[in-house]
Scaffold this active site. Structure first.
Site, mmCIF file in Angstrom:
data_model
loop_
_atom_site.group_PDB
_atom_site.id
_atom_site.type_symbol
_atom_site.label_atom_id
_atom_site.label_comp_id
_atom_site.label_asym_id
_atom_site.label_seq_id
_atom_site.Cartn_x
_atom_site.Cartn_y
_atom_site.Cartn_z
ATOM 1 C CB SER A 19 2.746 1.793 6.384
ATOM 2 O OG SER A 19 1.458 1.498 6.822
ATOM 3 C CG HIS A 55 -0.602 0.288 2.489
ATOM 4 N ND1 HIS A 55 -0.291 -0.666 3.429
ATOM 5 C CD2 HIS A 55 -0.421 1.476 3.120
ATOM 6 C CE1 HIS A 55 0.050 -0.093 4.563
ATOM 7 N NE2 HIS A 55 -0.015 1.207 4.409
ATOM 8 C CG ASP A 66 0.367 -4.054 2.821
ATOM 9 O OD1 ASP A 66 0.904 -3.579 1.807
ATOM 10 O OD2 ASP A 66 -0.405 -3.394 3.550
HETATM 11 N N1 ARG Z 1 -4.890 0.454 7.612
HETATM 12 C C1 ARG Z 1 -3.608 0.530 6.964
HETATM 13 C C2 ARG Z 1 -3.092 1.974 7.031
HETATM 14 O O1 ARG Z 1 -3.573 2.764 7.768
HETATM 15 C C3 ARG Z 1 -3.658 0.027 5.553
HETATM 16 C C4 ARG Z 1 -4.367 0.919 4.598
HETATM 17 C C5 ARG Z 1 -4.354 0.435 3.181
HETATM 18 N N2 ARG Z 1 -5.377 -0.544 2.921
HETATM 19 C C6 ARG Z 1 -6.708 -0.270 2.684
HETATM 20 N N3 ARG Z 1 -7.563 -1.243 2.533
HETATM 21 N N4 ARG Z 1 -7.190 0.943 2.562
HETATM 22 O O2 ARG Z 1 -2.539 2.592 6.188
HETATM 23 N N1 GLU Z 2 -1.328 1.365 7.555
HETATM 24 C C1 GLU Z 2 -0.720 2.437 8.294
HETATM 25 C C2 GLU Z 2 0.234 3.284 7.461
HETATM 26 O O1 GLU Z 2 0.087 3.413 6.306
HETATM 27 C C3 GLU Z 2 -0.017 1.879 9.462
HETATM 28 C C4 GLU Z 2 -1.022 1.364 10.345
HETATM 29 C C5 GLU Z 2 -1.218 2.226 11.555
HETATM 30 O O2 GLU Z 2 -1.786 3.329 11.489
HETATM 31 O O3 GLU Z 2 -0.763 1.713 12.571
HETATM 32 O O4 GLU Z 2 1.094 3.944 7.958
#
Ligand code: ARG
Ligand code: GLU
Length: 722
Positions: free
Chosen positions: A645, A83, A219
């Site tokens: 991330s 991502h 990921d």
């Molecule tokens: N929750 C993770 C973050 O905050 C992954 C986000 C990307 N994935 C998604 N399904 N939107 O970035």
């Molecule tokens: N998916 C998040 C990011 O893109 C990290 C997850 C979180 O917020 O802990 O940084």
């Protein structure tokens, strides 16, 4: 036996308390080093951060200013999340070569794909410059003068501190203005795409599984840093060569087990761990509910159209994911704040602080902090709420309003900076919008507009609403805009934006889409923003003093870590499951079996590629499996946030064991309050990454670059020898 067990529980209790926190890597010696050693770490603080010798920090660059990445070979091979590389993977994709859909693998250096604008930034050195920043600043000075002096001092430090020509000095504040650090950094600008799994692996589970444990997502994506022939940062050039890092992470093939030490190293973005209880109450009762309600409405409409129309499905996939990400996070956050009784605990801490203040005779200096917080937060509430509505409606969720708001800013550019700036910005906008309108559906946006305008009229305090909202209802406003505005399609908008500044502005002033944004923005900037900003300034002054009080009056062994500010941090903990509710316990490791259990053929979130199914059937896991099973993801007690991330998860010896990418639903309140019982970060098991590269993609060329190690097996051997 019983006694031993009791003793064990007793001994391990303080360990559990030693959790949470994002620590500054140059200041680990002492308390942190002791805690890490207690948790099982075999390294020293100097192995993590050292100015004179290669250390872990030399393998962990900030990826494109938002995510984290790590160097995993002596040829600058870089690992980060799928991502995090998503838009690069997308930008190289076409219908014939859809790398998002099918994955991408460079089988040699020549096939690696350049990404203009993408950067990787290393930390060369961190230095405390608080004394220099505060020189000439006195308590008695008015706040504005203080700020001015501080900014002058920072500019001076940035100018004069020694660095190499290709490096950069940056000063960042910690503890809300109580500490300042200088970072000497090096930014590489030729970053090429090397590999990415198909989205059915890299984004498996998509929005349904986002922020959720148990998770089964691969990921990850791979890039490579290129440097000039002196191994220094350079713009993209065919002559550039793979970067030789000062340090790269060996990769452990031994996997993880419950209670193993884990260190996550990266660039967490923003946290607010020291807000007073009134502020948390406001998040729970006012701010999060408003945000969530607005996005509930927007997402339900987008989803309805996406399900009915495959074209809209493609157009809105990425927008939907972006909106859904924080929509879902805020819900988990509210749940976690409630579950962990964050408000009650903060209140308790506040009364402890108050008695310390009284005991130490510091009433004069700190006695008014908490009552003042109360006053300001009460006062700011309607403004903060109106601001949230404005951001969510105009800037984030209604496409027409966002575009019209850019036109509103364009008009201001003309008024403030003249015709040349206007032209540059307009041309830029026309170019950029062409791409955006390819993914625009008037029908979807119109329905979102109507729903959100209705919420706006209801939720924003009456005194802040623009005049039209009082004479027309949401439906009338919507008809007026979507029948007559040029903003509903690209061609008419492009026409509108043609001509000299005066002409364009005259046309804008006549456009109903522009008119409504102008009304909303004017009302916001006249009635909400000035007061909001003034109160925010007062609050941040309080936060600085409150932090000072905490640092000064807390017990010597209190674990007070600075809020995240996108600088490099260490967070340590251990692999651990958790219990989110009565009778539910989540184990800490997931396996390929779980991918197959979630498999829904043809589904856009839970489809599984045939090749992966075949590998599962034949159990062809090579050296990456363990006891006939392939581990996918694991969770730990590391304190992470957005920006972490792509962060490496590192074992007790300094080897890579995983790749951070998310947090669990009930634990996302750790941005305000870290609860060791509920807060868990989610990582990809690095063996799954290797398995996909090797067995799924057949990219042996990449596997051959890596340094694969067996730290646990080695230990086993040496024990046997003894
Ligand atoms: N929750 C993770 C973050 O905050 C992954 C986000 C990307 N994935 C998604 N399904 N939107 O970035
Ligand atoms: N998916 C998040 C990011 O893109 C990290 C997850 C979180 O917020 O802990 O940084």
């Amino acid at each position: 036996m019983k006694l031993l067990r009791l003793l064990f529980i007793f001994l391990s209790l303080p360990l559990f308390a030693q959790q949470g926190g994002m620590w500054i890597p140059s200041l680990l010696e002492g308390m942190n080093e002791t805690e890490m050693t207690n948790l099982g770490m075999k390294m020293t603080a100097k192995d993590i951060y050292d100015v004179n010798k290669a250390s872990l920090k030399d393998a962990v660059p900030h990826f494109n200013g938002g995510c984290t990445s790590e160097v995993i070979s002596n040829q600058g091979l870089l690992l980060t999340n799928h991502h995090c590389g998503y838009s690069q993977i997308q930008s190289h994709s076409t219908l014939e070569h859809d790398y998002l859909q099918n994955g991408f693998w460079a089988m040699n250096l020549k096939d690696e794909l350049p990404n203009p604008g993408v950067t990787a930034t290393f930390i060369v050195k961190i230095e405390d410059v608080t004394t220099q920043v505060m020189s000439g600043v006195s308590e008695a000075m008015p706040e504005a003068d203080k700020q001015k002096k501080i900014e002058e001092n920072i500019a001076n430090i940035v100018q004069t501190s020694p660095k190499e020509a290709w490096q950069e000095n940056r000063v960042r504040t910690f503890y809300e203005g109580n500490q300042y650090m200088l970072f000497v950094v090096e930014t590489f600008k030729d970053i090429r795409l090397v590999g990415a799994p198909p989205s059915s692996i890299g984004k498996f589970g998509s929005d349904t599984d986002n922020w959720i444990w148990p998770r089964h997502t691969g990921d990850f994506s791979l890039f490579r840093i290129y440097a000039d022939k002196n191994n220094r940062p350079a713009e993209y050039s065919e002559d550039n060569v793979p970067y030789t890092p000062k340090h790269f992470l060996p990769i452990s093939l031994d996997g993880v087990a419950e209670n193993d030490f884990t260190l996550v190293f990266g660039y967490p973005g923003t946290t607010d761990e020291y807000l007073p209880s009134v502020a948390i109450e406001q998040v729970i009762n006012t701010i999060n509910p408003a945000r969530i309600a607005i996005r509930d409405a927007a997402l339900a409409i987008q989803d309805k159209y996406m399900r009915a129309d495959p074209q809209i499905k493609i157009q809105y996939a990425s927008k939907y994911a972006r909106i859904a990400n924080y929509w879902k996070k805020w819900q988990g956050e509210t749940l976690g704040l409630t579950k962990s009784n964050a408000v009650g605990i903060k209140k308790q801490q506040e009364s402890q602080l108050t008695s310390q203040i009284n005991k130490k005779g510091k009433q004069q200096e700190y006695g008014q902090l908490l009552p003042q917080f109360e006053t300001y937060y009460k006062e700011i509430e309607p403004y903060a709420l109106a601001r949230e509505y404005f951001l969510e409606t105009v800037i984030r969720n209604v496409e027409l309003l966002r575009t019209a708001y850019q036109a509103y800013q364009l008009k201001q550019v003309y008024e403030n900076r003249g015709a040349q700036s206007f032209n540059d910005r307009r041309n830029n906008m026309v170019d950029r919008l062409e791409g955006e309108y390819k993914n625009y559906s008037k029908q979807v946006d119109k329905e979102v507009f109507e729903a959100l305008i209705a919420l706006y009229a209801e939720g924003v305090p009456q005194q802040f609403l623009p005049a039209s909202f009082k004479t027309m209802n949401a439906q009338q406003l919507t008809e007026n805009v979507y029948k007559n505005s040029a903003f509903v399609d690209y061609v008419s908008l492009k026409n509108l934006l043609e001509g000299d500044a005066e002409t364009v502005i005259a046309k804008l002033d006549n456009d109903p889409g522009f008119q409504i944004v102008k009304e909303m923005a004017d009302a916001y900037f006249e009635k909400v923003a000035p007061k909001y900003e003034q109160l925010e300034l007062n609050i941040s002054g309080l936060e600085r003093d409150y932090m000072k009080a905490l640092l000064e009056l807390s017990p010597k062994d209190a674990r007070i870590f600075p809020n995240a500010n996108s600088t490099l941090r260490v967070t340590y903990g251990k692999v651990a499951g958790y219990s989110p509710a009565d009778a539910i316990y989540f184990e800490p490791v997931t396996h390929l079996e779980g991918v197959m259990q979630k498999y829904v053929p043809g589904d856009y979130e839970f489809d599984v590629p045939q090749k992966l199914i075949d590998l599962y059937r034949t159990k062809d896991y090579g050296p990456y499996g363990e006891n006939g099973k392939m581990a996918i993801n694991f969770i730990g007690t590391n304190h992470t946030t957005g920006g972490n991330s792509g962060s490496p998860a590192i074992d007790a010896e300094g080897n890579l064991i995983g790749l951070n990418f998310d947090r669990v639903w009930e634990g996302t309140m750790s941005d305000y309050y870290y609860d060791p019982a509920l807060s868990r970060n989610i990582m990809v098991d690095v063996r799954y990454v290797l398995f996909i590269i090797d067995k799924y993609a057949g990219a042996k060329n990449l596997i051959n670059e890596l340094k694969l190690v067996h730290p646990k097996k080695e230990k086993g051997k040496s024990k046997k020898k003894k």
